[in-house]
Design an enzyme around this catalytic site. Sequence first.
Site, mmCIF file in Angstrom:
data_model
loop_
_atom_site.group_PDB
_atom_site.id
_atom_site.type_symbol
_atom_site.label_atom_id
_atom_site.label_comp_id
_atom_site.label_asym_id
_atom_site.label_seq_id
_atom_site.Cartn_x
_atom_site.Cartn_y
_atom_site.Cartn_z
ATOM 1 N N CYS A 283 3.943 -17.339 -3.471
ATOM 2 C CA CYS A 283 5.204 -16.600 -3.306
ATOM 3 C C CYS A 283 6.271 -17.417 -2.586
ATOM 4 O O CYS A 283 7.440 -17.029 -2.577
ATOM 5 C CB CYS A 283 4.971 -15.319 -2.536
ATOM 6 N N HIS B 22 11.000 -12.305 1.092
ATOM 7 C CA HIS B 22 10.013 -12.091 0.041
ATOM 8 C C HIS B 22 9.662 -10.605 0.020
ATOM 9 O O HIS B 22 9.528 -9.981 1.078
ATOM 10 C CB HIS B 22 8.766 -12.951 0.311
ATOM 11 N N ASN C 265 6.008 -6.783 -5.908
ATOM 12 C CA ASN C 265 5.981 -8.189 -5.477
ATOM 13 C C ASN C 265 5.941 -9.085 -6.720
ATOM 14 O O ASN C 265 4.946 -9.120 -7.435
ATOM 15 C CB ASN C 265 4.734 -8.390 -4.602
HETATM 16 N N1 ACO Z 1 -4.474 3.623 -3.124
HETATM 17 C C1 ACO Z 1 -5.122 4.390 -2.247
HETATM 18 N N2 ACO Z 1 -5.871 3.888 -1.231
HETATM 19 C C2 ACO Z 1 -5.925 2.541 -1.130
HETATM 20 C C3 ACO Z 1 -5.257 1.685 -2.020
HETATM 21 C C4 ACO Z 1 -4.510 2.286 -3.050
HETATM 22 N N3 ACO Z 1 -3.834 1.556 -3.956
HETATM 23 N N4 ACO Z 1 -5.495 0.403 -1.648
HETATM 24 C C5 ACO Z 1 -6.277 0.447 -0.567
HETATM 25 N N5 ACO Z 1 -6.549 1.739 -0.253
HETATM 26 C C6 ACO Z 1 -7.351 2.243 0.824
HETATM 27 C C7 ACO Z 1 -8.341 1.216 1.318
HETATM 28 O O1 ACO Z 1 -9.493 1.221 0.502
HETATM 29 C C8 ACO Z 1 -8.622 1.707 2.711
HETATM 30 O O2 ACO Z 1 -9.570 2.761 2.661
HETATM 31 P P1 ACO Z 1 -10.756 2.840 3.728
HETATM 32 O O3 ACO Z 1 -10.046 2.994 5.055
HETATM 33 O O4 ACO Z 1 -11.507 4.008 3.277
HETATM 34 O O5 ACO Z 1 -11.465 1.522 3.601
HETATM 35 C C9 ACO Z 1 -7.284 2.307 3.157
HETATM 36 O O6 ACO Z 1 -6.535 2.521 1.952
HETATM 37 C C10 ACO Z 1 -6.482 1.407 4.082
HETATM 38 O O7 ACO Z 1 -6.554 0.095 3.577
HETATM 39 P P2 ACO Z 1 -5.804 -1.105 4.295
HETATM 40 O O8 ACO Z 1 -6.126 -2.360 3.590
HETATM 41 O O9 ACO Z 1 -6.013 -1.020 5.768
HETATM 42 O O10 ACO Z 1 -4.315 -0.677 4.008
HETATM 43 P P3 ACO Z 1 -3.038 -1.376 4.577
HETATM 44 O O11 ACO Z 1 -2.230 -0.395 5.295
HETATM 45 O O12 ACO Z 1 -3.336 -2.680 5.238
HETATM 46 O O13 ACO Z 1 -2.246 -1.711 3.228
HETATM 47 C C11 ACO Z 1 -1.821 -3.561 1.782
HETATM 48 C C12 ACO Z 1 -2.848 -2.563 2.275
HETATM 49 C C13 ACO Z 1 -0.685 -2.792 1.138
HETATM 50 C C14 ACO Z 1 -2.467 -4.464 0.764
HETATM 51 C C15 ACO Z 1 -1.274 -4.359 2.988
HETATM 52 O O14 ACO Z 1 -2.366 -4.859 3.740
HETATM 53 C C16 ACO Z 1 -0.417 -5.491 2.572
HETATM 54 O O15 ACO Z 1 0.689 -5.300 2.107
HETATM 55 N N6 ACO Z 1 -0.854 -6.728 2.791
HETATM 56 C C17 ACO Z 1 -0.082 -7.885 2.479
HETATM 57 C C18 ACO Z 1 -0.139 -8.132 0.999
HETATM 58 C C19 ACO Z 1 0.756 -9.283 0.641
HETATM 59 O O16 ACO Z 1 1.766 -9.482 1.256
HETATM 60 N N7 ACO Z 1 0.382 -10.053 -0.330
HETATM 61 C C20 ACO Z 1 1.192 -11.182 -0.622
HETATM 62 C C21 ACO Z 1 0.737 -11.748 -1.817
HETATM 63 S S1 ACO Z 1 1.629 -13.221 -1.899
HETATM 64 C C22 ACO Z 1 1.209 -14.200 -3.213
HETATM 65 O O17 ACO Z 1 1.291 -15.403 -3.069
HETATM 66 C C23 ACO Z 1 0.736 -13.602 -4.512
#
Ligand code: ACO
Length: 335
Positions: free
Chosen positions: A115, A255, A285
Amino acid sequence: MKNISVGISGIGSYVPDRVLTNYNLAQMVETNNEWIVERTGIEQRRIADTNQTASDLATQAAIKALEDANTTPEEIDLIIVATATPDHTFPSTASLVQAKLNATKAAAFDMSVGCTGFVYGIATGANFISSGMYKKVLVIGSEVLSKIVNWEDRNTCVLFGDGAGAVVLEACEDGYGILSCELGSDGKEGNVLIVPAGGSKLPASEDTVKDKLHSIQMEGREVFKFAVRIMEKASLVAIEKANLELEDLDFLVPHQANIRIIDSALKKLKLSRDKACINLNKYGNMSSASIPVALDEAVKDGRVRKGDNLVLVAFGAGLTWGSLVIKWNKEGMDD
Ligand code: ACO
């Protein structure tokens, strides 16, 4: 960037027509609109047709950027495509774009910086110009992430979308354009955001396909923590290198990974939400395409004006980060 001032002389973007909403996703995996909006800020994303590739999207965005810069493809000296979803391992997507545009004299190469690729691409392209080697460089961020997402994994499939954004870089008025840049990488953390197979470590096999190792794997919480820390740090370093103060900032072009990450950066930079270019609600994203698409929207709707100080800041696979301070050198749409 000391020798010749370099700025953006044209910008354009392209997103595919097909919209995939959170409600559509809720019919594919165990998720719901409320969770996705609350945890990420994303409401929908664009998805390319099966026959559309990164070079197709890149070419569409490039045509618009060239038009905006009043430049013909034949005048372009270099094409840099930042992408995590190239058409092929080789030839480069940049070479394919060069052919599609008929940019006959252009050199061409891809950058693999996840990214952060667009920010790295601008920094690289600008140096070719400031050194006097080239006059016009086309930098494109283009992604068809829908083709490398595991559509059964709710942790990742709700986050990504497809699109492309492009800019033409060339010399500009002194005191304007790219004022500073900060690039970094922490390869030790590379495993938290990875497509494990398809390269020389795990070549494609029946097993890699069965185990979905050609798709994005991510430790979301780790990436989140890294992003919050690095967005602030990288922005502050670039601002300092540009000899500016926080109060001098007009816009943040971050980003677009998660609204909570953007809000945290805004808070630390003492900017309100209306001072950020945010469009992840519409597109999710788009990796290296996120920043140029967001910037293009803000330029075209008249928010960004000549003389505005912008910070472009990104993080991504590597793990990598990058930030740029740009004093906008083009007349705004409403000027
Ligand atoms: N729908 C419903 N529930 C979900 C989903 C979904 N789509 N995805 C995860 N959950 C659940 C999980 O299983 C978890 O359940 P559990 O507590 O029973 O285990 C709960 O929701 C909380 O999960 P977390 O991972 O703690 O959720 P978080 O608030 O951290 O959000 C997210 C997850 C959105 C992925 C966040 O961590 C994030 O944005 N991270 C950064 C991602 C990012 O920036 N990626 C960049 C990619 S860059 C590139 O180069 C491609």
